[in-house]
Design a protein around this motif. Structure first.
Motif, PDB file in Angstrom:
ATOM      1  N   ARG A  10      45.941  62.536  37.334  1.00  0.00           N
ATOM      2  CA  ARG A  10      46.118  61.204  37.916  1.00  0.00           C
ATOM      3  C   ARG A  10      45.977  60.092  36.885  1.00  0.00           C
ATOM      4  O   ARG A  10      46.717  59.106  36.904  1.00  0.00           O
ATOM      5  N   LEU A  13      42.434  61.926  45.956  1.00  0.00           N
ATOM      6  CA  LEU A  13      43.699  62.256  45.299  1.00  0.00           C
ATOM      7  C   LEU A  13      44.602  61.047  45.096  1.00  0.00           C
ATOM      8  O   LEU A  13      45.337  60.976  44.112  1.00  0.00           O
ATOM      9  N   TYR A  14      44.552  60.081  46.009  1.00  0.00           N
ATOM     10  CA  TYR A  14      45.406  58.899  45.900  1.00  0.00           C
ATOM     11  C   TYR A  14      44.581  57.629  46.116  1.00  0.00           C
ATOM     12  O   TYR A  14      44.687  56.969  47.159  1.00  0.00           O
ATOM     13  N   ALA A  66      42.542  67.525  38.450  1.00  0.00           N
ATOM     14  CA  ALA A  66      43.336  66.592  39.244  1.00  0.00           C
ATOM     15  C   ALA A  66      43.120  65.158  38.769  1.00  0.00           C
ATOM     16  O   ALA A  66      44.066  64.355  38.717  1.00  0.00           O
ATOM     17  N   SER A  94      54.110  63.417  42.780  1.00  0.00           N
ATOM     18  CA  SER A  94      53.795  62.650  43.995  1.00  0.00           C
ATOM     19  C   SER A  94      53.084  61.337  43.688  1.00  0.00           C
ATOM     20  O   SER A  94      53.130  60.394  44.475  1.00  0.00           O
ATOM     21  N   TYR A 111      51.840  67.537  42.253  1.00  0.00           N
ATOM     22  CA  TYR A 111      50.899  66.426  42.379  1.00  0.00           C
ATOM     23  C   TYR A 111      51.268  65.319  41.393  1.00  0.00           C
ATOM     24  O   TYR A 111      51.266  64.132  41.737  1.00  0.00           O
TER      25      TYR A 111
END
Length: 262
Positions: free
Chosen positions: A217, A9-10, A213, A257, A254
């Motif tokens: 991103r 995710l990051y 996701a 963030s 998300y």
């Protein structure tokens, strides 16, 4: 789609991460090998958030070898101190060699007795060379080939099922996958439980969530309504519900963030 960090995710918060393709001789057993390395300052930690691939991972660290089962939700791993891990994302055909009931390992882990694999990987990862990651992956591949020398046609069909679901975004229903593989939906259900530990619908959902996701991103200005349409959701609300239920946050939160200060 560039999938180098799909499932992470990051990725910008990763201390160091390498992914190595499986050699041809073990391509039926492993999707790829992955190696994170970290050196975190004393008193600090680094939390890595994941939407794991719908599969089992065999992971070597300095103190042991463990089989990580399929996950049903987003997860995290807290890193501290200095360390590394060498993991193999297993294809379904390899799983029965380590557990006969992968469903029992959902969101869990099982220690594996593999002292020879542990010793060889620890030795390689102790070298001060830039090629140690590739060498560790090669050592891991050779060990797997000895441990799982042959697989049957049913296991290869399970591989085909997982690959079809993972690589074809047009397959959004179990019936679509069954038709492509020329099997019944009941056969598909049985293969998924036996070789992955999750249902076919869970595999499809995981792919959609990972890809959605990843799009959020990599495309900061993306309209979420368009994203929902792209991945076959009835509307943005249905996409948000899936995110909230299985990942614990909404696409919009998300999105915000990703630009928040660490």
């Amino acid at each position: 789609m560039d999938s180098s960090f799909k499932g992470i995710l990051y990725p910008t918060r990763l201390p160091s991460f390498g992914r190595f393709p499986a050699p041809p001789q073990v391509h039926h057993l492993v999707s790829w090998f992955w190696i994170p390395e970290w050196d975190i300052a004393p008193g600090r930690s680094s939390r890595q958030h994941l939407i794991a691939f719908a599969a089992c991972n065999l992971v070597v660290q300095h103190d042991g070898v463990e089989l990580s089962g399929p996950t049903t939700r987003a997860s995290h791993q807290d890193l501290s101190g200095k360390g590394w891990a060498v993991g193999a994302l297993l294809r379904p055909a390899a799983v029965p060699s380590f557990t006969s009931r992968p469903a029992d390992l959902r969101d869990g882990r099982l220690m594996i007795d593999a002292p020879d694999l542990l010793a060889h990987v620890v030795e390689v990862m102790g070298k001060e060379t830039t090629a140690r990651g590739a060498e560790a992956a090669a050592v891991f591949a050779a060990w797997l080939l000895e441990r799982v020398p042959q697989v049957g046609q049913e296991a290869l069909l399970a591989n085909a099922m997982a690959e079809s679901i993972s690589n074809n975004p047009d397959l959004v229903r179990i019936a679509d996958v069954a038709q492509q593989l020329s099997v019944s939906t009941r056969t598909l259900q049985r293969l998924a439980v036996k070789y992955v530990g999750l249902s076919p619908s869970a595999l499809i959902r995981r792919r959609r969530l990972q890809e959605a996701a990843n799009q959020v991103r990599t495309h900061p200005g993306l309209e979420l309504a368009a994203l929902a349409t792209q991945f076959g959701y009835a509307d943005q609300a249905h996409l948000a519900n899936d995110f909230q239920r299985f990942l614990g946050f909404t696409p919009s939160s998300y999105q915000k963030s990703l630009t928040a200060p660490l």
